[in-house]
Scaffold this motif. Structure first.
Motif, short mmCIF file in Angstrom:
data_model
loop_
_atom_site.label_atom_id
_atom_site.label_comp_id
_atom_site.label_asym_id
_atom_site.label_seq_id
_atom_site.Cartn_x
_atom_site.Cartn_y
_atom_site.Cartn_z
N GLY A 190 -3.48 34.27 40.28
CA GLY A 190 -3.29 34.37 41.72
C GLY A 190 -1.92 33.92 42.18
O GLY A 190 -1.75 33.42 43.30
N THR A 191 -0.93 34.11 41.35
CA THR A 191 0.42 33.64 41.62
C THR A 191 1.19 34.64 42.49
O THR A 191 1.07 35.85 42.30
CB THR A 191 1.19 33.44 40.29
N THR A 192 1.95 34.14 43.43
CA THR A 192 2.87 34.99 44.19
C THR A 192 4.01 35.40 43.28
O THR A 192 4.52 34.58 42.51
CB THR A 192 3.42 34.23 45.41
N LEU A 193 4.43 36.67 43.36
CA LEU A 193 5.47 37.18 42.47
C LEU A 193 6.63 37.74 43.27
O LEU A 193 6.44 38.61 44.13
CB LEU A 193 4.91 38.28 41.56
N LEU A 194 7.83 37.24 43.00
CA LEU A 194 9.05 37.81 43.56
C LEU A 194 9.89 38.29 42.38
O LEU A 194 10.28 37.50 41.52
CB LEU A 194 9.83 36.79 44.38
N LEU A 195 10.18 39.58 42.37
CA LEU A 195 10.74 40.22 41.19
C LEU A 195 12.03 40.94 41.55
O LEU A 195 12.05 41.79 42.45
CB LEU A 195 9.72 41.22 40.65
N VAL A 196 13.13 40.60 40.89
CA VAL A 196 14.38 41.34 41.03
C VAL A 196 14.47 42.36 39.91
O VAL A 196 14.30 42.01 38.73
CB VAL A 196 15.60 40.40 40.99
N THR A 197 14.69 43.61 40.26
CA THR A 197 14.73 44.65 39.23
C THR A 197 15.56 45.85 39.67
O THR A 197 15.68 46.13 40.87
CB THR A 197 13.30 45.12 38.88
N HIS A 198 16.14 46.54 38.68
CA HIS A 198 16.80 47.83 38.91
C HIS A 198 15.85 48.98 38.60
O HIS A 198 16.19 50.14 38.84
CB HIS A 198 18.05 47.97 38.02
N ASP A 199 14.68 48.67 38.06
CA ASP A 199 13.74 49.68 37.57
C ASP A 199 12.81 50.12 38.71
O ASP A 199 11.94 49.36 39.12
CB ASP A 199 12.94 49.09 36.41
N PRO A 200 12.94 51.37 39.20
CA PRO A 200 12.07 51.81 40.30
C PRO A 200 10.60 51.86 39.92
O PRO A 200 9.73 51.63 40.77
CB PRO A 200 12.61 53.20 40.64
N ALA A 201 10.29 52.14 38.64
CA ALA A 201 8.89 52.17 38.22
C ALA A 201 8.28 50.78 38.27
O ALA A 201 7.11 50.62 38.65
CB ALA A 201 8.79 52.75 36.81
N LEU A 202 9.06 49.78 37.91
CA LEU A 202 8.58 48.40 37.98
C LEU A 202 8.40 47.97 39.44
O LEU A 202 7.39 47.37 39.81
CB LEU A 202 9.56 47.48 37.26
N ALA A 203 9.38 48.31 40.27
CA ALA A 203 9.28 47.97 41.69
C ALA A 203 8.06 48.62 42.34
O ALA A 203 7.41 48.02 43.20
CB ALA A 203 10.56 48.40 42.41
N ALA A 204 7.74 49.84 41.90
CA ALA A 204 6.62 50.58 42.49
C ALA A 204 5.27 49.90 42.23
O ALA A 204 4.29 50.18 42.94
CB ALA A 204 6.60 52.01 41.96
N ARG A 205 5.21 49.03 41.24
CA ARG A 205 3.97 48.33 40.93
C ARG A 205 3.74 47.13 41.84
O ARG A 205 2.68 46.51 41.80
CB ARG A 205 3.97 47.90 39.46
N CYS A 206 4.73 46.80 42.65
CA CYS A 206 4.60 45.68 43.58
C CYS A 206 4.01 46.15 44.91
O CYS A 206 3.94 47.34 45.19
CB CYS A 206 5.97 45.04 43.81
N ASP A 207 3.59 45.21 45.73
CA ASP A 207 3.00 45.54 47.02
C ASP A 207 4.03 46.15 47.97
O ASP A 207 3.70 47.00 48.79
CB ASP A 207 2.39 44.29 47.66
N ARG A 208 5.25 45.68 47.87
CA ARG A 208 6.33 46.27 48.67
C ARG A 208 7.66 46.04 47.99
O ARG A 208 7.81 45.14 47.15
CB ARG A 208 6.35 45.72 50.10
N THR A 209 8.63 46.86 48.36
CA THR A 209 9.96 46.79 47.78
C THR A 209 10.98 46.61 48.89
O THR A 209 10.96 47.34 49.90
CB THR A 209 10.30 48.07 46.98
N LEU A 210 11.87 45.66 48.70
CA LEU A 210 12.95 45.40 49.65
C LEU A 210 14.29 45.68 48.97
O LEU A 210 14.45 45.41 47.78
CB LEU A 210 12.91 43.95 50.13
N VAL A 211 15.22 46.20 49.74
CA VAL A 211 16.55 46.52 49.22
C VAL A 211 17.55 45.54 49.82
O VAL A 211 17.62 45.38 51.05
CB VAL A 211 16.96 47.97 49.58
N LEU A 212 18.32 44.88 48.96
CA LEU A 212 19.38 43.98 49.41
C LEU A 212 20.70 44.71 49.35
O LEU A 212 21.11 45.18 48.28
CB LEU A 212 19.41 42.72 48.52
N ASP A 213 21.36 44.84 50.47
CA ASP A 213 22.64 45.54 50.54
C ASP A 213 23.43 44.97 51.70
O ASP A 213 22.87 44.71 52.78
CB ASP A 213 22.41 47.05 50.72
N SER A 214 24.71 44.76 51.47
CA SER A 214 25.59 44.20 52.50
C SER A 214 25.05 42.89 53.05
O SER A 214 25.18 42.59 54.24
CB SER A 214 25.79 45.21 53.65
#
Length: 222
Positions: A190-214
């Motif tokens: 039941g752990t909260t997960l914050l994941l940094v990744t370049h892999d869109p397939a991995l990101a898609a497995r999360c509840d939501r995806t955020l983009v960091l830019d500028s």
């Protein structure tokens, strides 16, 4: 679980100040899986350093599991990481002079747990490495080292697991097995997960995806 409010990170440089994070705000609920993506150099690792208390922001407020980091001294921040956070790095960061089981037991040893060794062995068994407990990092493959790193991050039952490109140094097949393990453990505990990744397939497995830019975060396009 995570609350960042108007967080900025600025670094002095020879030609003037460089802003990496610019008034960034973020909220992550307990048990949520959130992926952070963005171009190289956008500040993703800096963001993780700030929210784990390893860097102090130039401005803004960071609250992790109810604890406001600005109100904690260095020792209290270290205690927070030890007791409530698990961190998985791209480059493993295992201690070369320690065996696999000793690496996994390290957070428990630091906390003074008397049952550190058996708990570490149990977690190694959970990640499929019971037979590699006495091996040193140099005797393990990249995938095995990352499994040890995940076991070390999870052995104390953290509230929040932070992973920085956990498959970045692995081949595709090994990376997929590590991803599966990561999500299985996160769900089981039941752990909260914050994941940094370049892999869109991995990101898609999360509840939501955020983009960091500028220096700012935005929701990824659906």
């Amino acid at each position: 679980m995570i609350e960042l409010a108007d967080v900025s990170m600025r670094y002095p440089m020879a030609g003037g100040e460089v802003t990496v994070l610019d008034g960034l705000s973020l909220q992550v609920a307990a048990g949520e899986r959130v992926a952070i993506t963005g171009p190289s150099g956008s500040g993703k690792t800096t963001l993780l350093l700030v929210l784990t208390g390893l860097e102090t922001p130039s401005a803004g407020r960071v609250v992790i599991d109810g604890a406001a980091l600005e109100s904690l001294d260095d020792d209290a921040r270290a205690d927070l990481r030890r007791d409530r956070l698990g961190i998985v790095f791209q480059s493993f960061h295992l201690v070369p002079a320690l065996s696999a089981v000793q690496n996994v037991a390290l957070p428990l040893d630091i906390a003074g747990a008397r049952d550190a060794a058996p708990r570490a062995l149990d977690m190694l068994a959970t990640v499929g490495l019971a037979d590699r407990a006495s091996h040193y990092p140099s005797q393990l493959s990249g995938g095995e080292q990352q499994r040890v790193a995940i076991a070390r991050a999870m052995v104390h039952g953290p509230s929040l697991l932070v992973a920085d490109e956990p498959t970045g140094n692995l081949d595709t097949a090994t990376g997929e097995s590590i991803v599966q393990l990561l999500f299985e453990l996160e769900e089981r505990h039941g752990t909260t997960l914050l994941l940094v990744t370049h892999d869109p397939a991995l990101a898609a497995r999360c509840d939501r995806t955020l983009v960091l830019d500028s220096g700012r975060l935005r929701e990824a396009a659906a």
